[in-house]
Design a protein around this motif. Structure first.
Motif, PDB file in Angstrom:
ATOM      1  N   ALA A  80       0.835  -1.207   0.000  1.00 11.97           N
ATOM      2  CA  ALA A  80       0.000   0.000   0.000  1.00 11.97           C
ATOM      3  C   ALA A  80       0.863   1.248   0.000  1.00 11.97           C
ATOM      4  CB  ALA A  80      -0.933  -0.007   1.202  1.00 11.97           C
ATOM      5  N   GLY A  81       2.035   1.165   0.649  1.00 12.52           N
ATOM      6  CA  GLY A  81       2.937   2.306   0.704  1.00 12.52           C
ATOM      7  C   GLY A  81       3.524   2.696  -0.637  1.00 12.52           C
ATOM      8  N   GLN A  82       3.380   1.833  -1.649  1.00 15.61           N
ATOM      9  CA  GLN A  82       3.844   2.186  -2.991  1.00 15.61           C
ATOM     10  C   GLN A  82       2.995   3.304  -3.604  1.00 15.61           C
ATOM     11  OE1 GLN A  82       6.733   0.701  -4.220  1.00 15.61           O
ATOM     12  NE2 GLN A  82       6.698  -0.126  -2.136  1.00 15.61           N
ATOM     13  N   SER A  83       1.891   3.658  -2.942  1.00 12.48           N
ATOM     14  CA  SER A  83       1.034   4.752  -3.424  1.00 12.48           C
ATOM     15  C   SER A  83       1.542   6.123  -2.993  1.00 12.48           C
ATOM     16  CB  SER A  83      -0.395   4.559  -2.899  1.00 12.48           C
ATOM     17  OG  SER A  83      -0.428   4.647  -1.478  1.00 12.48           O
ATOM     18  N   ALA A  84       2.658   6.181  -2.283  1.00 10.13           N
ATOM     19  CA  ALA A  84       3.186   7.475  -1.832  1.00 10.13           C
ATOM     20  C   ALA A  84       3.370   8.415  -3.020  1.00 10.13           C
ATOM     21  CB  ALA A  84       4.515   7.274  -1.116  1.00 10.13           C
ATOM     22  N   GLY A  85       2.863   9.627  -2.879  1.00 14.50           N
ATOM     23  CA  GLY A  85       2.971  10.616  -3.936  1.00 14.50           C
ATOM     24  C   GLY A  85       1.851  10.592  -4.951  1.00 14.50           C
ATOM     25  N   ALA A  86       0.980   9.606  -4.887  1.00 13.48           N
ATOM     26  CA  ALA A  86      -0.139   9.535  -5.831  1.00 13.48           C
ATOM     27  C   ALA A  86      -1.265  10.462  -5.386  1.00 13.48           C
ATOM     28  CB  ALA A  86      -0.654   8.108  -5.941  1.00 13.48           C
ATOM     29  N   ASP A  87      -2.054  10.916  -6.346  1.00 12.87           N
ATOM     30  CA  ASP A  87      -3.234  11.733  -6.043  1.00 12.87           C
ATOM     31  C   ASP A  87      -4.460  10.882  -5.760  1.00 12.87           C
ATOM     32  OD1 ASP A  87      -1.962  14.299  -6.567  1.00 12.87           O
ATOM     33  OD2 ASP A  87      -1.965  13.700  -8.675  1.00 12.87           O
ATOM     34  N   ILE A  88      -4.511   9.695  -6.384  1.00 12.50           N
ATOM     35  CA  ILE A  88      -5.666   8.823  -6.222  1.00 12.50           C
ATOM     36  C   ILE A  88      -5.233   7.389  -6.488  1.00 12.50           C
ATOM     37  CG2 ILE A  88      -6.411   9.069  -8.643  1.00 12.50           C
ATOM     38  CD1 ILE A  88      -9.323   9.013  -7.626  1.00 12.50           C
ATOM     39  N   CYS A  89      -5.856   6.442  -5.800  1.00  9.31           N
ATOM     40  CA  CYS A  89      -5.616   5.015  -6.018  1.00  9.31           C
ATOM     41  C   CYS A  89      -6.846   4.402  -6.673  1.00  9.31           C
ATOM     42  CB  CYS A  89      -5.361   4.285  -4.697  1.00  9.31           C
ATOM     43  SG  CYS A  89      -3.919   4.835  -3.786  1.00  9.31           S
ATOM     44  N   LEU A  90      -6.616   3.495  -7.613  1.00  5.37           N
ATOM     45  CA  LEU A  90      -7.686   2.699  -8.197  1.00  5.37           C
ATOM     46  C   LEU A  90      -7.298   1.233  -8.100  1.00  5.37           C
ATOM     47  CD1 LEU A  90      -9.000   4.365 -11.499  1.00  5.37           C
ATOM     48  CD2 LEU A  90     -10.116   4.255  -9.265  1.00  5.37           C
ATOM     49  N   GLY A  91      -8.109   0.455  -7.413  1.00  2.00           N
ATOM     50  CA  GLY A  91      -7.887  -0.977  -7.338  1.00  2.00           C
ATOM     51  C   GLY A  91      -8.878  -1.707  -8.217  1.00  2.00           C
ATOM     52  N   GLU A  92      -8.420  -2.769  -8.873  1.00  2.00           N
ATOM     53  CA  GLU A  92      -9.319  -3.607  -9.676  1.00  2.00           C
ATOM     54  C   GLU A  92      -9.553  -4.920  -8.952  1.00  2.00           C
ATOM     55  OE1 GLU A  92      -9.722  -5.925 -13.972  1.00  2.00           O
ATOM     56  OE2 GLU A  92      -8.047  -4.549 -13.641  1.00  2.00           O
ATOM     57  N   GLY A  93     -10.810  -5.265  -8.763  1.00  2.18           N
ATOM     58  CA  GLY A  93     -11.156  -6.518  -8.117  1.00  2.18           C
ATOM     59  C   GLY A  93     -10.940  -7.701  -9.037  1.00  2.18           C
ATOM     60  N   SER A  94     -11.016  -8.901  -8.453  1.00  2.73           N
ATOM     61  CA  SER A  94     -10.963 -10.133  -9.231  1.00  2.73           C
ATOM     62  C   SER A  94     -12.234 -10.927  -8.955  1.00  2.73           C
ATOM     63  CB  SER A  94      -9.729 -10.961  -8.867  1.00  2.73           C
ATOM     64  OG  SER A  94      -9.712 -11.239  -7.482  1.00  2.73           O
ATOM     65  N   MET A  95     -12.700 -11.651  -9.973  1.00  7.36           N
ATOM     66  CA  MET A  95     -13.941 -12.430  -9.893  1.00  7.36           C
ATOM     67  C   MET A  95     -15.074 -11.512  -9.405  1.00  7.36           C
ATOM     68  SD  MET A  95     -12.481 -16.070  -8.450  1.00  7.36           S
ATOM     69  CE  MET A  95     -11.991 -15.421  -6.867  1.00  7.36           C
ATOM     70  N   GLY A  96     -15.984 -12.048  -8.599  1.00  4.94           N
ATOM     71  CA  GLY A  96     -17.023 -11.215  -8.009  1.00  4.94           C
ATOM     72  C   GLY A  96     -16.541 -10.560  -6.738  1.00  4.94           C
ATOM     73  N   LEU A  97     -17.203  -9.493  -6.321  1.00  7.16           N
ATOM     74  CA  LEU A  97     -16.752  -8.680  -5.201  1.00  7.16           C
ATOM     75  C   LEU A  97     -16.487  -9.480  -3.940  1.00  7.16           C
ATOM     76  CD1 LEU A  97     -16.258  -5.902  -3.843  1.00  7.16           C
ATOM     77  CD2 LEU A  97     -18.739  -5.747  -3.508  1.00  7.16           C
ATOM     78  N   TYR A  98     -17.359 -10.442  -3.617  1.00  8.38           N
ATOM     79  CA  TYR A  98     -17.234 -11.159  -2.351  1.00  8.38           C
ATOM     80  C   TYR A  98     -16.616 -12.546  -2.517  1.00  8.38           C
ATOM     81  CZ  TYR A  98     -20.260  -7.492  -0.535  1.00  8.38           C
ATOM     82  OH  TYR A  98     -20.788  -6.275  -0.161  1.00  8.38           O
ATOM     83  N   ASP A  99     -16.166 -12.884  -3.710  1.00 10.01           N
ATOM     84  CA  ASP A  99     -15.644 -14.221  -3.946  1.00 10.01           C
ATOM     85  C   ASP A  99     -14.271 -14.385  -3.313  1.00 10.01           C
ATOM     86  OD1 ASP A  99     -17.876 -14.916  -5.437  1.00 10.01           O
ATOM     87  OD2 ASP A  99     -16.993 -14.188  -7.305  1.00 10.01           O
ATOM     88  N   GLY A 100     -14.099 -15.477  -2.576  1.00  2.00           N
ATOM     89  CA  GLY A 100     -12.825 -15.824  -1.961  1.00  2.00           C
ATOM     90  C   GLY A 100     -12.797 -17.316  -1.728  1.00  2.00           C
ATOM     91  N   VAL A 101     -11.924 -17.752  -0.840  1.00  2.00           N
ATOM     92  CA  VAL A 101     -11.838 -19.170  -0.512  1.00  2.00           C
ATOM     93  C   VAL A 101     -12.557 -19.426   0.803  1.00  2.00           C
ATOM     94  CG1 VAL A 101      -9.705 -19.507  -1.797  1.00  2.00           C
ATOM     95  CG2 VAL A 101      -9.583 -18.823   0.605  1.00  2.00           C
ATOM     96  N   ALA A 102     -12.679 -20.717   1.158  1.00  2.00           N
ATOM     97  CA  ALA A 102     -13.459 -21.071   2.340  1.00  2.00           C
ATOM     98  C   ALA A 102     -12.649 -21.011   3.630  1.00  2.00           C
ATOM     99  CB  ALA A 102     -14.046 -22.478   2.164  1.00  2.00           C
ATOM    100  N   THR A 103     -11.338 -21.129   3.545  1.00  2.00           N
ATOM    101  CA  THR A 103     -10.486 -21.180   4.730  1.00  2.00           C
ATOM    102  C   THR A 103      -9.622 -19.925   4.788  1.00  2.00           C
ATOM    103  OG1 THR A 103     -10.422 -23.596   4.605  1.00  2.00           O
ATOM    104  CG2 THR A 103      -8.736 -22.519   5.957  1.00  2.00           C
TER     105      THR A 103
END
Length: 442
Positions: A80-103
């Motif tokens: 996250a610290g690689q955003s130093a000096g940026a004006d805005i951050c944009l993250g792109e999700g993967s799969m569906g918003l709530y999709d993850g693993v079970a464990t």
């Protein structure tokens, strides 16, 4: 003045499912905001090694993965610290918003929603409106209500067929109380080219700059960019640990269309610690730098270039000379190239480097996908026996022969053993999983 205790304001671009157009939306937003004079820091949620290269091309700033299953809090903070000096951050999700693993993993289950919450980013939900009207609002409302503590910026409607279609969907969104940040008409020319592992690589796109410029122009025409910027929020800056340490001082790394899948935070950590990265191209029949301490073959698409690799005599000879005295490591496609042979989709056998006995077949395809946790039973560059590593596996190749000693005990995200243990012989090692992070020793 920017508050040093906060990350730059940011948003997460996500969707109810894969295939909704969020990558083209992400690329268009990155470029449009950069054209407006902003320094835009891209991120990718989850274990994806293709999208960050597209993000870099669109924003002009290196993109990094954030992964709550594979990464501990310190590594997430360092990235996250690689955003130093940026004006805005944009993250792109993967799969569906709530999709993850079970464990649960290091800090979570690997969902995009966890990334957004940890970074303090409101969600922009890209909704594919094809085949529905007011019902799209019910979908979006369900996503907004599923975790009430997750902030929602609003929705971007994609593949809208007509003004009447737009009016009906807007009525539904108004009733649901969700802001509409953009409405994208249906256009068949906005899709990025794909192949069996998803998108083609950025370096292979026939005219990437023109494509991204087109996405930006399209987004600028149909999305409320001032509203997007206003919706961005900056979360508390996570306590940062360290990026991964380099496995050697001078690292010769294969880099071309056949070998390009390396997580950006690894390379950034290696460089930040003073390691020298020495790229070379096996497809151009280049040998690794003879002064290198380590040769690293990333994943990629060796199955598409098996004939060229088999004919690359200088590459193979240089690789073999290095392996006589110094370590060589391969991941996924790189692992396959270190083996005895690779069988392509037509059933033709191509001789590979022969540093391992591995024989793989792309003719006998089998889908392998998922997180991996490995406990090393032997040394691997940068990691001692007993170290626990976390990574991700994604390929279609089948192992026909694997006569060498295993490198690790490997399990999936739920702890179930998987047969792809990696292998080792002399100074040479390889795995089918792509390394993301090592677990800190207790």
């Amino acid at each position: 003045m920017t508050d040093p205790a906060l990350l730059p304001p940011g948003l997460l671009v996500s969707a109810p499912a894969s295939g909704t157009g969020k990558t083209t939306v992400m690329l268009g937003l990155l470029r449009a905001l950069a054209e407006d004079g902003l320094s835009v820091q891209p991120f990718k949620s989850g274990p994806d090694y293709i999208d960050p290269a597209f993000h870099l091309a669109a924003a002009g700033r290196a993109s990094f993965n954030l992964d709550t299953w594979a990464m501990d809090g310190g590594l997430l903070g360092a990235i996250a610290g690689q955003s130093a000096g940026a004006d805005i951050c944009l993250g792109e999700g993967s799969m569906g918003l709530y999709d993850g693993v079970a464990t649960q993993g290091q800090t979570g289950f690997g969902s995009s929603a966890e990334t957004a919450r940890r970074m303090g980013w409101p969600v922009v939900l890209v909704v594919d409106a094809g085949g529905q009207a007011q019902s799209a609002a019910a979908t979006a409302m369900g996503f907004a209500a599923y975790q009430p503590d997750l902030p929602f910026a609003g929705v971007i409607l994609n593949r809208v067929a007509s003004p009447r279609h737009e009016r009906l969907i807007r009525l539904g969104m108004e009733r649901a109380g969700l802001p509409v940040l953009g409405v994208l008409p249906r256009r068949g020319d906005l899709a990025l080219p794909e192949r069996h592992l998803g998108l083609i690589q950025a370096v292979e796109h026939p005219d990437l700059e023109a494509a991204i410029a087109g996405y930006a122009a399209f987004l600028r025409e149909h999305v409320d960019l001032p509203a997007i910027r206003a919706a961005a929020l900056g979360g508390a800056r996570p306590e940062a640990g360290r990026l991964p340490a380099p496995p050697a001082q001078r690292i010769a790394i294969a880099r071309d269309a056949a070998f390009s899948f390396t997580y950006p935070h690894l390379l950034e950590g290696w460089r930040a610690a003073g390691a020298e990265i020495l790229p070379f191209s096996p497809l151009a029949d280049e040998a690794p730098d003879p002064q290198a301490d380590l040769v690293w073959l990333p994943g990629g698409y060796p199955e598409l270039y098996a004939g060229q690799l088999a004919a690359a005599a200088k590459f193979r000879a240089g690789l073999c000379r290095h392996a006589e005295t110094r370590p060589v490591h391969g991941e996924c496609g790189g692992y396959m190239a270190l083996g005895a042979a690779l069988i392509d989709k037509e059933g033709r056998r191509h001789e590979m480097a022969g540093l391992l006995g591995l024989v793989t077949s792309y003719e006998k395809r089998k889908f392998h996908l998922g997180y991996r946790r490995a406990r090393l039973v032997a040394e691997m560059p940068g990691h001692a026996p007993g170290a626990a590593l976390r990574g991700h596996e994604f390929h279609y190749s089948t192992i026909l022969e694997q006569p060498d000693a295993p490198l690790a005990e490997v399990a999936d995200a739920d702890g179930n053993a998987v047969p792809e243990t990696g292998s080792r012989r002399g100074h040479v090692s390889g795995t089918f999983f792509h390394l993301i992070a090592a677990e800190e020793a207790a």
